[in-house]
Design a protein around this motif. Sequence first.
Motif, PDB file in Angstrom:
ATOM      1  N   GLY A 106       0.791  -1.378  -0.009  1.00  0.00           N
ATOM      2  CA  GLY A 106       0.180  -0.122  -0.123  1.00  0.00           C
ATOM      3  C   GLY A 106       0.969   1.177   0.021  1.00  0.00           C
ATOM      4  N   PHE A 107       1.673   1.197   0.695  1.00  0.00           N
ATOM      5  CA  PHE A 107       2.838   2.374   0.904  1.00  0.00           C
ATOM      6  C   PHE A 107       3.442   2.759  -0.475  1.00  0.00           C
ATOM      7  CE2 PHE A 107       5.205   5.063   3.450  1.00  0.00           C
ATOM      8  CZ  PHE A 107       6.603   5.452   2.711  1.00  0.00           C
ATOM      9  N   ASN A 139       2.613   1.612  -3.274  1.00  0.00           N
ATOM     10  CA  ASN A 139       1.612   2.439  -4.484  1.00  0.00           C
ATOM     11  C   ASN A 139       1.374   3.874  -4.426  1.00  0.00           C
ATOM     12  OD1 ASN A 139       0.205   1.248  -6.448  1.00  0.00           O
ATOM     13  ND2 ASN A 139      -1.709   0.417  -5.295  1.00  0.00           N
ATOM     14  N   GLU A 140       1.089   4.390  -3.392  1.00  0.00           N
ATOM     15  CA  GLU A 140       0.829   5.886  -3.120  1.00  0.00           C
ATOM     16  C   GLU A 140       2.116   6.705  -3.323  1.00  0.00           C
ATOM     17  OE1 GLU A 140      -2.431   5.873  -3.832  1.00  0.00           O
ATOM     18  OE2 GLU A 140      -2.055   8.148  -2.928  1.00  0.00           O
ATOM     19  N   CYS A 141       3.469   5.963  -2.701  1.00  0.00           N
ATOM     20  CA  CYS A 141       4.409   6.705  -2.880  1.00  0.00           C
ATOM     21  C   CYS A 141       5.719   5.890  -3.448  1.00  0.00           C
ATOM     22  CB  CYS A 141       4.975   7.115  -1.485  1.00  0.00           C
ATOM     23  SG  CYS A 141       3.638   7.658  -0.388  1.00  0.00           S
ATOM     24  N   VAL A 199       7.583   9.560   1.844  1.00  0.00           N
ATOM     25  CA  VAL A 199       6.387  10.485   1.720  1.00  0.00           C
ATOM     26  C   VAL A 199       6.714  11.716   2.229  1.00  0.00           C
ATOM     27  CG1 VAL A 199       3.717  10.349   2.338  1.00  0.00           C
ATOM     28  CG2 VAL A 199       4.875   8.467   2.653  1.00  0.00           C
ATOM     29  N   PHE A 241       1.362  13.343   2.085  1.00  0.00           N
ATOM     30  CA  PHE A 241       0.691  12.576   3.268  1.00  0.00           C
ATOM     31  C   PHE A 241      -0.635  13.489   3.617  1.00  0.00           C
ATOM     32  CE2 PHE A 241       1.539  10.449   7.067  1.00  0.00           C
ATOM     33  CZ  PHE A 241       1.040  11.219   8.139  1.00  0.00           C
ATOM     34  N   ILE A 248      -3.362  12.145   1.058  1.00  0.00           N
ATOM     35  CA  ILE A 248      -3.753  10.943   1.353  1.00  0.00           C
ATOM     36  C   ILE A 248      -4.794  11.016   2.670  1.00  0.00           C
ATOM     37  CG2 ILE A 248      -3.176   8.503   2.276  1.00  0.00           C
ATOM     38  CD1 ILE A 248      -0.513   9.065   0.547  1.00  0.00           C
ATOM     39  N   TYR A 249      -4.308  11.727   3.606  1.00  0.00           N
ATOM     40  CA  TYR A 249      -5.105  11.986   5.048  1.00  0.00           C
ATOM     41  C   TYR A 249      -6.333  12.408   4.651  1.00  0.00           C
ATOM     42  CZ  TYR A 249      -6.082  11.571   9.745  1.00  0.00           C
ATOM     43  OH  TYR A 249      -6.476  11.143  10.965  1.00  0.00           O
ATOM     44  N   GLN A 279      -8.203  12.504   2.021  1.00  0.00           N
ATOM     45  CA  GLN A 279      -9.163  11.518   1.203  1.00  0.00           C
ATOM     46  C   GLN A 279     -10.215  10.743   2.213  1.00  0.00           C
ATOM     47  OE1 GLN A 279      -8.600  10.230  -2.440  1.00  0.00           O
ATOM     48  NE2 GLN A 279      -6.729  11.135  -2.759  1.00  0.00           N
ATOM     49  N   PHE A 280      -9.650  10.778   3.443  1.00  0.00           N
ATOM     50  CA  PHE A 280     -10.517   9.923   4.398  1.00  0.00           C
ATOM     51  C   PHE A 280     -11.756  11.031   4.728  1.00  0.00           C
ATOM     52  CE2 PHE A 280      -8.643   5.989   4.050  1.00  0.00           C
ATOM     53  CZ  PHE A 280      -7.239   6.030   3.892  1.00  0.00           C
ATOM     54  N   PHE A 281     -11.305  12.045   4.751  1.00  0.00           N
ATOM     55  CA  PHE A 281     -12.394  13.015   5.428  1.00  0.00           C
ATOM     56  C   PHE A 281     -12.720  14.111   4.411  1.00  0.00           C
ATOM     57  CE2 PHE A 281     -11.487  11.295   9.412  1.00  0.00           C
ATOM     58  CZ  PHE A 281     -10.313  10.957   9.412  1.00  0.00           C
ATOM     59  N   PRO A 282     -13.722  13.496   3.653  1.00  0.00           N
ATOM     60  CA  PRO A 282     -14.101  14.505   2.630  1.00  0.00           C
ATOM     61  C   PRO A 282     -14.815  15.726   3.092  1.00  0.00           C
ATOM     62  CG  PRO A 282     -15.448  12.649   2.484  1.00  0.00           C
ATOM     63  CD  PRO A 282     -14.496  12.346   3.512  1.00  0.00           C
ATOM     64  N   TYR A 315      -4.353  18.782  10.862  1.00  0.00           N
ATOM     65  CA  TYR A 315      -4.338  17.653  11.660  1.00  0.00           C
ATOM     66  C   TYR A 315      -3.228  16.834  10.963  1.00  0.00           C
ATOM     67  CZ  TYR A 315      -5.037  13.634  14.849  1.00  0.00           C
ATOM     68  OH  TYR A 315      -5.019  12.622  15.620  1.00  0.00           O
ATOM     69  N   LEU A 339      -0.043  15.227  12.330  1.00  0.00           N
ATOM     70  CA  LEU A 339       0.530  13.698  12.517  1.00  0.00           C
ATOM     71  C   LEU A 339       1.846  13.583  11.539  1.00  0.00           C
ATOM     72  CD1 LEU A 339      -2.669  11.562  11.176  1.00  0.00           C
ATOM     73  CD2 LEU A 339      -1.302  11.539  13.338  1.00  0.00           C
TER      74      LEU A 339
END
Lengths: 642, 215
Positions: B58-59, B61-63, B68, B73, B76-77, B79-82, B89, B93
């Motif tokens: 997974g790592f 694939n994105e990078c 990163v 970063f 990517i993050y 995308q989980f909080f549209p 944050y 992180l």
Amino acid sequence: MAAGVAAWLPFARAAAIGWMPVANLPMPVAPAEKSKRQDELIILNVSGRRFQTWRNTLDRYPDTLLGSSEKEFFYNEETKEYFFDRDPDVFRSVLNFYRTGKLHYPRYECISSYDEELSFFGIVPEIIGDCCYEEYKDRKRENAERLMDDQEDNKDAKLPNMTFRETMWRAFENPHTSTMALVFYYVTGFFIAVSVITNVVETVPCGSVPNQKEVPCGERYTVAFFCMDTACVMIFTVEYLMRLFAAPSRYRFMRSVMSIIDVVAILPYYIGLVMTDNEDVSGAFVTLRVFRVFRIFKFSRHSQGLRILGYTLKSCASELGFLLFSLTMAIIIFATVMFYAEKGSTSSKFTSIPASFWYTIVTMTTLGYGDMVPKTIAGKIFGSICSLSGVLVIALPVPVIVSNFSRIYHQNQRADKRRAQKVQKARLARIRLSKKGSSTAFLHSKRNGLFNEVLELTHLPYKMNLSEQSSTEEEQQLSKSTSLLESQHHHLLHCLEKTTNHEFVDEQYYQQSYLEAGLQNYSSQSPSLSSQDGVTGTCCTRRSKKHHTPLPNASGPAHMPPLRHAHPRGLQELSTIHIQPLSTSRSSLNMRVDDAAPLNCQSSQITTAIISIPTPPVTTPEGDAHLPVGPAHQNVVKVSAL
Amino acid sequence: MGLVMGTFSMQSKQVNYHKDKADDDLEMTMVCHRPEGLDQLEALTNFNKRELQVLYRGFKNECPSGVVNEETFKQIYSQFFPHGDASTYAHYLFNAFDTAQSGSIKFEDFVTALSTLLRGSITEKLQWTFNLYDINRDGYINKEEMTDIVRAIYDMMGKYTYPVLKNDAPKQHVDAFFQKMDKNRDGVVTLDEFILSCQEDENIMRSLQLFENVI
């Protein structure tokens, strides 16, 4: 959620540990992983070519064929692989979409076969990446135009039920539709030519009367020319009036360029008729005759090329403007220099700077009439510099204009970007919609998930009251499985909600609550009214529900010991809301007072949660009571989130 | 005319400049990083080989370059909080993951932090969280730092929330918690105070165990 980052979901969930120490509320339970399934390779056999990939890769897009259970229809038991009888070359792009999250359109591929494959595998073409999207749309448009052209060739038959007016307009616009139209077309063309030639010949000196100087033909054969002119103008007038009559939108027709040209072409004649008697304005009348030359522009109706030329010049306006500007700059500079250089010499023709303009223009365009020549040495030097630079200054912007020209010409030929702009907007809207889908998916799953929780917690007494049909419907709805990935993502978002003690809602609901937060300040009156309304008032409208804010407070202490003041209110509301979506009968609402007791026993978890809310109790009843009946789904979410 | 020639020559020089910069950028992105071997990583963390494989796939694939940087970063993050803005944050992180403060996260950093978060002991998790909150790495969390973090969390919620987010919601949130954590009322929270107050709260203890079986 994009595919590639699905692999980072564990990281995002782990990072959520950072919220835990400052969370207000306890976190929801994490979705259980049904089986610790090892990631396995699956084989996709597409017309003999075998592709292999991880199962998880395909699961990233559960709304496509390969990501959903639809692929099981293609599973071959003996060979333990999925067989698709489709084009393997296009399948490459499809599979790469799962791997990388980007869909590419290969240029060598035919657009219709590509579209077919995409629709077979359930992939929406809008998600083609930006790198290939332009190409895809261009090809698609060309294809559509080709289809349309084919259609139009077959479409020459006259449509039935066309009014006389529509027939006429069609005849004017497309001369090839009928013989009458063609005849009309050629006749008007002929008369335009006749009129132009007449204007030209009018000024030619023809045969002189012996003892006078030569006179132009116009003055010799005045009557003949006048008759010719009259005939032409009459034909043009009739034509204009007929077009005006037939036009579907008269106002728009009158504003169009062609009609303005028509009017300008025939107006001088009528003005001339009116004004012949008045000697003073006959000078102006003569000037007006110049406008008769505009009749030649009427030919642009007959020639597509002329129209395109006119349009191209219009769109090249900025380049032409630049050419003009640079020329003006150079002219002013050189004229000034020449003037001061020639100031000294005697009998110089360079009497002023504007007078030198003429010299500069003639020299720079390499015309060189020779009516003005510099005599001083300095003048000659600057004059030569002027002529050398003239070539360059004119030669430089011209290729820009020419290339612009050809670009616009080709563009115009293909009826172009304006349509693409509209499609671009539609595409962005579609992508936005599908993205919104992911966030509304969370809200929907919240509703479903909490139906689940509420049903579990309060199963026995309530299920008895529900009709069989409605409960099975709900169960069917709940068993619609979301993928594990989605449920984990939703759990993550749920944790965030708990941490901040606020909830995600969609825009509509937000607007409503925002407005009503404003209205709350005014609605503190009439508690007595609401208390008498009782239960039946609750479900009427949202606003009346708001008035019930004081009701639970008032009835709370009356029914229950004050220590548990918070509970019955919350629980009553819970039961109210809970019942409402599940069975829409009003009578069920009457049960709420009776059922408060059994509810207390079972849902101790809920009561604990109510107490631990740090927000002042005033706001919570507002939140609870303020539950619209219509979109009741979201309200279930809110209440049981307590 | 001279002006015209001048402007044209100037433009061509600019083009060269851009090309050089592009070459430099290209060189930077060619830097690739390969992680240590699977065995070393297995020894370093609490993951087994298979889990490390899944994580690395997974790592990578994105990078693809193996590291990163902060921009990626954040993307990517987010995308989980549209709904909201997760970049603040994500920034905190990132700093927490990037223990060496090098500006980029390598796979080793990534996997060590994940190992702490998912498989570590309670104390380790709390220590990691303390590091996250301690923005300036001075060993103390003061109220401003906590407010920053909480505000970053609230930013992730976005605009459309119920009840409507007020501007001082983070501040109120922090006030409640800071009082609880700062035992000796000296205005800062030390690591021990933090761990102690978290251990006292059952909710926190329970929620820390929540993500045990992720992966």
